[in-house]
Design a protein around this motif. Structure first.
Motif, mmCIF file in Angstrom:
data_model
loop_
_atom_site.group_PDB
_atom_site.id
_atom_site.type_symbol
_atom_site.label_atom_id
_atom_site.label_comp_id
_atom_site.label_asym_id
_atom_site.label_seq_id
_atom_site.Cartn_x
_atom_site.Cartn_y
_atom_site.Cartn_z
ATOM 1 N N PRO A 83 0.834 -1.218 0.000
ATOM 2 C CA PRO A 83 0.000 0.000 0.000
ATOM 3 C C PRO A 83 0.862 1.259 0.000
ATOM 4 C CG PRO A 83 -0.774 -1.569 1.650
ATOM 5 C CD PRO A 83 0.546 -2.088 1.157
ATOM 6 N N MET A 84 0.417 2.273 -0.746
ATOM 7 C CA MET A 84 1.182 3.523 -0.841
ATOM 8 C C MET A 84 0.820 4.441 0.327
ATOM 9 S SD MET A 84 1.460 4.291 -4.935
ATOM 10 C CE MET A 84 -0.255 3.977 -5.345
ATOM 11 N N THR A 85 1.217 4.025 1.501
ATOM 12 C CA THR A 85 0.952 4.783 2.721
ATOM 13 C C THR A 85 2.197 4.784 3.601
ATOM 14 O OG1 THR A 85 0.092 2.792 3.815
ATOM 15 C CG2 THR A 85 -1.514 4.232 2.741
ATOM 16 N N GLY A 86 2.279 5.777 4.472
ATOM 17 C CA GLY A 86 3.396 5.845 5.406
ATOM 18 C C GLY A 86 4.735 5.973 4.701
ATOM 19 N N ASP A 87 5.730 5.208 5.165
ATOM 20 C CA ASP A 87 7.074 5.274 4.585
ATOM 21 C C ASP A 87 7.292 4.175 3.543
ATOM 22 O OD1 ASP A 87 7.141 3.090 6.249
ATOM 23 O OD2 ASP A 87 8.947 3.691 7.339
ATOM 24 N N TYR A 88 6.248 3.881 2.766
ATOM 25 C CA TYR A 88 6.339 2.831 1.743
ATOM 26 C C TYR A 88 7.482 3.089 0.760
ATOM 27 C CZ TYR A 88 4.313 5.932 -1.804
ATOM 28 O OH TYR A 88 4.099 6.946 -2.697
ATOM 29 N N TYR A 89 7.843 4.351 0.553
ATOM 30 C CA TYR A 89 8.883 4.711 -0.412
ATOM 31 C C TYR A 89 10.283 4.277 0.025
ATOM 32 C CZ TYR A 89 9.382 8.533 2.946
ATOM 33 O OH TYR A 89 9.542 9.257 4.098
ATOM 34 N N LEU A 90 10.399 3.797 1.258
ATOM 35 C CA LEU A 90 11.677 3.253 1.728
ATOM 36 C C LEU A 90 11.779 1.755 1.462
ATOM 37 C CD1 LEU A 90 11.926 4.969 5.250
ATOM 38 C CD2 LEU A 90 12.958 5.740 3.096
ATOM 39 N N LYS A 91 10.648 1.109 1.218
ATOM 40 C CA LYS A 91 10.573 -0.354 1.177
ATOM 41 C C LYS A 91 10.421 -0.878 -0.247
ATOM 42 C CE LYS A 91 8.200 0.015 5.618
ATOM 43 N NZ LYS A 91 6.907 -0.176 6.339
ATOM 44 N N SER A 92 10.403 -2.199 -0.358
ATOM 45 C CA SER A 92 10.162 -2.818 -1.662
ATOM 46 C C SER A 92 8.727 -2.537 -2.087
ATOM 47 C CB SER A 92 10.397 -4.326 -1.593
ATOM 48 O OG SER A 92 9.513 -4.920 -0.650
ATOM 49 N N SER A 93 8.515 -2.363 -3.385
ATOM 50 C CA SER A 93 7.168 -2.057 -3.873
ATOM 51 C C SER A 93 6.232 -3.257 -3.751
ATOM 52 C CB SER A 93 7.228 -1.607 -5.332
ATOM 53 O OG SER A 93 7.898 -0.372 -5.441
ATOM 54 N N GLU A 94 6.776 -4.447 -3.940
ATOM 55 C CA GLU A 94 5.975 -5.658 -3.770
ATOM 56 C C GLU A 94 6.349 -6.310 -2.448
ATOM 57 O OE1 GLU A 94 4.595 -8.191 -6.851
ATOM 58 O OE2 GLU A 94 5.947 -7.291 -8.311
ATOM 59 N N LYS A 95 5.367 -7.029 -1.877
ATOM 60 C CA LYS A 95 5.603 -7.693 -0.599
ATOM 61 C C LYS A 95 6.298 -9.034 -0.771
ATOM 62 C CE LYS A 95 1.238 -6.819 0.230
ATOM 63 N NZ LYS A 95 -0.122 -6.787 0.829
ATOM 64 N N LYS A 96 6.429 -9.494 -2.025
ATOM 65 C CA LYS A 96 7.113 -10.761 -2.282
ATOM 66 C C LYS A 96 8.616 -10.510 -2.460
ATOM 67 C CE LYS A 96 6.627 -10.729 -7.336
ATOM 68 N NZ LYS A 96 6.021 -11.414 -8.500
ATOM 69 N N THR A 138 21.690 16.764 3.867
ATOM 70 C CA THR A 138 22.169 15.984 5.019
ATOM 71 C C THR A 138 22.118 14.486 4.752
ATOM 72 O OG1 THR A 138 19.978 15.823 6.069
ATOM 73 C CG2 THR A 138 21.314 17.776 6.575
ATOM 74 N N GLY A 139 21.574 14.117 3.598
ATOM 75 C CA GLY A 139 21.481 12.696 3.258
ATOM 76 C C GLY A 139 20.193 12.043 3.702
ATOM 77 N N HIS A 140 19.254 12.815 4.253
ATOM 78 C CA HIS A 140 17.982 12.265 4.700
ATOM 79 C C HIS A 140 16.986 12.243 3.539
ATOM 80 C CE1 HIS A 140 19.691 13.535 8.640
ATOM 81 N NE2 HIS A 140 19.108 12.413 9.032
ATOM 82 N N TYR A 141 16.209 11.182 3.469
ATOM 83 C CA TYR A 141 15.200 11.087 2.416
ATOM 84 C C TYR A 141 14.102 12.115 2.646
ATOM 85 C CZ TYR A 141 17.562 6.857 1.003
ATOM 86 O OH TYR A 141 18.521 5.975 0.569
ATOM 87 N N ILE A 142 13.679 12.747 1.580
ATOM 88 C CA ILE A 142 12.672 13.815 1.659
ATOM 89 C C ILE A 142 11.284 13.173 1.565
ATOM 90 C CG2 ILE A 142 11.859 15.963 0.626
ATOM 91 C CD1 ILE A 142 14.684 16.225 -0.656
ATOM 92 N N ALA A 143 10.586 13.134 2.699
ATOM 93 C CA ALA A 143 9.318 12.407 2.777
ATOM 94 C C ALA A 143 8.284 12.931 1.786
ATOM 95 C CB ALA A 143 8.765 12.469 4.200
ATOM 96 N N ALA A 144 8.199 14.244 1.642
ATOM 97 C CA ALA A 144 7.196 14.831 0.745
ATOM 98 C C ALA A 144 7.401 14.387 -0.696
ATOM 99 C CB ALA A 144 7.241 16.352 0.833
ATOM 100 N N GLU A 145 8.663 14.211 -1.095
ATOM 101 C CA GLU A 145 8.970 13.720 -2.436
ATOM 102 C C GLU A 145 8.722 12.218 -2.528
ATOM 103 O OE1 GLU A 145 9.836 15.394 -5.147
ATOM 104 O OE2 GLU A 145 9.835 17.336 -4.159
ATOM 105 N N GLY A 146 9.121 11.511 -1.497
ATOM 106 C CA GLY A 146 8.952 10.057 -1.491
ATOM 107 C C GLY A 146 7.497 9.636 -1.574
ATOM 108 N N GLN A 147 6.629 10.401 -0.956
ATOM 109 C CA GLN A 147 5.212 10.042 -0.929
ATOM 110 C C GLN A 147 4.489 10.316 -2.243
ATOM 111 O OE1 GLN A 147 4.057 12.141 2.611
ATOM 112 N NE2 GLN A 147 4.835 10.534 3.967
ATOM 113 N N GLN A 148 5.188 10.842 -3.225
ATOM 114 C CA GLN A 148 4.619 10.982 -4.561
ATOM 115 C C GLN A 148 4.922 9.771 -5.439
ATOM 116 O OE1 GLN A 148 4.900 15.118 -6.292
ATOM 117 N NE2 GLN A 148 6.333 15.401 -4.610
ATOM 118 N N LEU A 149 5.791 8.887 -4.939
ATOM 119 C CA LEU A 149 6.239 7.729 -5.702
ATOM 120 C C LEU A 149 5.053 6.845 -6.104
ATOM 121 C CD1 LEU A 149 9.051 6.494 -6.548
ATOM 122 C CD2 LEU A 149 8.724 4.896 -4.658
#
Length: 202
Positions: free
Chosen positions: A55-68, A158-169
């Motif tokens: 699901p495209m919620t929370g910090d999904y942009y850090l994880k694998s797109s599929e659960k398999k 600083t090397g931190h992932y930008i959440a606002a950008e990640g959540q558009q993935l």
């Protein structure tokens, strides 16, 4: 008198036989119908498959797109990459068969070039562009030798992932022309997609 008795008894007997046959046929038909319904319900075409996409919620942009698990590309021939700008997806394929699907974000204002390309030799673990105050990790070049890349969602200075950008993935085009992937997908892509792999962008 005997003839009438025999005739009546014969008719009763025929009625019993016919009634029994009708009952047997009705019972068999009902049983067959029930069996047909049962088969229809259990037929694989009638089973709704659960999506393996995260699901495209929370910090999904850090994880694998599929659960398999990710695929082992060494087991497949003619591996290629398809980027769908319309769907904001990247498909890892063997010939036309999709092996794995990734959420992506392509270029805003149609800045991701469409066409046929190949994975180039340039790749790296990190870059940062001071003029845009953005960088990314796990980049792989597919056009102009380091200009158009597959890479992770953006990081700040600083090397931190930008959440606002990640959540558009996976939801909308958001990059400057490169193809953004989740952090986990980008890392796998960086480590596993061979040079010269065909890339189709459409």
């Amino acid at each position: 008198m005997k003839k009438w008795t025999i005739l009546v008894l014969s008719m009763i007997g025929i009625g019993i036989v016919i009634g029994g046959y009708h009952s047997l046929v009705t019972s068999h038909t009902s049983s067959a119908s029930a069996q047909h319904l049962s088969v229809k319900k259990s037929h694989p075409n009638h089973v709704q498959q659960k999506s393996s996409m995260r699901p495209m919620t929370g910090d999904y942009y850090l994880k694998s797109s599929e659960k398999k698990p990710y695929v082992d590309l060494k087991k497949y021939q003619h591996v290629n990459v398809l980027v769908s700008i319309a769907k904001q997806r990247v498909y890892i394929r063997s010939n036309q068969k999709v092996l794995y699907t990734m959420y992506s974000s392509t270029g805003k204002n149609d800045t991701t070039p469409r066409g046929q390309y190949h994975i180039q030799g340039e790749r790296g673990q990190h870059f940062y562009n001071a003029s845009s105050d953005e960088g990314a990790n796990y980049w792989v070049s597919w056009k102009d030798h380091g200009i158009y890349l597959f890479h992770s969602v953006p990081v700040d200075h600083t090397g931190h992932y930008i959440a606002a950008e990640g959540q558009q993935l996976g939801k909308k085009a958001a990059s400057h022309g490169c193809v953004r992937l989740s952090v986990s997908d980008a890392k796998w892509f960086y480590e596993n997609i061979p040079e010269n792999t065909e890339v189709t962008i459409r």
